[in-house]
Write an enzyme that holds these catalytic residues in place. Structure first.
Site, PDB file in Angstrom:
ATOM      1  N   LYS A 232      54.751  21.483  52.520  1.00  0.00           N
ATOM      2  CA  LYS A 232      55.282  22.470  51.581  1.00  0.00           C
ATOM      3  C   LYS A 232      54.163  23.119  50.769  1.00  0.00           C
ATOM      4  CE  LYS A 232      60.050  20.859  51.154  1.00  0.00           C
ATOM      5  NZ  LYS A 232      61.110  20.332  50.265  1.00  0.00           N
ATOM      6  N   ARG A 266      61.111  12.497  54.292  1.00  0.00           N
ATOM      7  CA  ARG A 266      61.590  13.515  55.237  1.00  0.00           C
ATOM      8  C   ARG A 266      60.385  14.344  55.672  1.00  0.00           C
ATOM      9  NH1 ARG A 266      63.398  18.888  55.192  1.00  0.00           N
ATOM     10  NH2 ARG A 266      65.150  19.302  56.618  1.00  0.00           N
TER      11      ARG A 266
END
Length: 285
Positions: A232, A266
Site C-alpha cells: 500500500k 492480508r
C-alpha cells in the site's frame, strides 16, 4: 519465559463452517482479485481459470485463507454493479472450492447479497470494508448465517474516503467507531468478529503509521486483529518507490504488526509472509 506479547494475546479460534481456524499462531490471508483494476497489478485476475491457478499457488505457499474480491476498493475506484460483482465472485468461489474443498475462503465485499451468494457457493468468511455501513442488510445476514465477519474501519465509500480523514485522534476515533459496530453485531448474536483498522481507507499516510504504531490499543476489545498493509501507499509512496518494489517494506510493516498482536495478515505475497510468520513465531516461543 513467555514474552509479554504472548501473555497479552488470548488464544482464539474461528468457526469457518465447521472448519476450525486457530489464531494462536498468526494466519496468512492471500489476496485474489477477480477484477481488472485492483491497485496492485500483480493481484489482478481476469478469469476463473486464472483464479484457480492463483489459488493453487497460494495454497502451496501456505496460505491459511484466500480472500476473493470482485470490486476494486482502491481510492477512487470505479463503481461496479451488484450483478457484475456477483458474476465475478461466485464462479471463482465455486471453482476454487471444487478444486480445493478444504480451503478456507473469504469474500471481500460490502454487499450482503454478494456475501450471501459467495457463502452459499462455499466461502466461509465475510470481509466487509465498510463495517456494514454501505448495506443495511449485512449485519442481519451475517447473524443469520453465523459466519466469521471481518469488520473494517472506513469512512464514506471508495470514491469519497480520501476526503474523510479528519480525526481528533485517529487511533481513538477508529477504536470508538469500531466498538459501536461490535456492540451492534454482538447484540445480534454474531460470535466471530475480526477487527481491521483499515490501513489506507480514509487515512493519510501519517495516520496509517500512527495506527500501526499504536495497534496494540485496539486489542482492548479482545478480538482478533487483521492487518492489511500489503504494497500500500504507506510503503511505496513514503519510500518513493513503485508498488513492484514494495515487498521488503511490506514485510517490515507486517513484522511490526505481528509484534503488536496481529492475528491475520492480508497479503499479496504469501510465501514471503509465511516465512516472516515462521521467524516471528520462533522468536516468541
Amino acid at each position: 519465559m513467555e514474552s509479554k506479547d504472548k501473555l497479552f494475546r488470548k488464544k482464539s479460534t474461528l468457526n469457518c463452517r465447521g472448519k476450525i481456524l486457530q489464531l494462536d499462531t498468526p494466519q496468512v490471508m492471500g489476496i485474489l482479485n477477480v477484477t481488472p483494476d485492483s491497485f496492485y497489478a500483480g493481484s489482478r485476475l481476469s478469469s476463473v481459470s486464472e483464479a484457480v491457478q492463483k489459488a493453487e499457488a497460494m495454497l502451496a505457499e501456505g496460505a491459511d485463507i484466500l480472500d476473493i474480491g470482485g470490486y476494486s476498493t482502491r481510492p477512487g475506484a470505479a463503481e461496479v454493479s451488484e450483478q457484475e460483482e456477483l458474476d465475478r465472485v461466485v464462479p471463482a468461489v465455486e471453482a476454487i472450492m471444487q478444486a480445493f474443498p478444504e480451503a478456507i475462503l473469504s469474500v471481500d465485499t460490502f454487499r450482503a447479497k454478494v456475501a450471501e451468494a459467495a457463502i452459499n457457493a462455499g466461502a466461509s468468511i465475510i470481509n466487509d470494508i465498510s463495517a456494514g455501513n454501505l448495506d443495511e442488510a449485512m449485519y442481519e445476514m451475517v447473524a443469520r448465517l453465523q459466519v466469521p465477519y471481518i469488520l473494517m474501519h472506513m469512512r464514506g465509500t471508495p470514491q469519497t474516503m480520501n476526503t474523510l480523514t479528519d480525526y481528533e485522534d485517529v487511533v481513538l476515533d477508529v477504536l470508538d467507531e469500531l466498538q459501536k459496530q461490535v456492540a451492534i453485531l454482538t447484540q445480534l448474536g454474531v460470535k466471530d468478529i475480526i477487527l481491521d483498522p483499515g490501513f489506507g481507507f480514509a487515512k493519510t499516510i501519517d495516520q496509517n503509521f500512527q495506527l500501526l504504531n499504536r495497534l496494540e490499543e485496539l486489542r482492548i476489545l479482545e478480538l482478533p486483529l487483521l492487518v492489511g498493509v500489503s504494497r500500500k501507499s504507506m510503503t511505496y509512496k513514503y519510500l518513493g518507490i513503485n508498488q513492484s518494489e514494495a515487498l521488503a517494506g511490506t514485510i517490515a510493516l507486517n513484522t511490526i504488526a505481528l509484534m503488536k498482536g496481529a492475528a491475520i495478515l492480508r497479503v499479496h505475497d504469501v510465501k514471503e509472509t509465511k516465512q516472516t510468520v515462521q521467524l516471528y513465531t520462533k522468536t516468541t516461543l
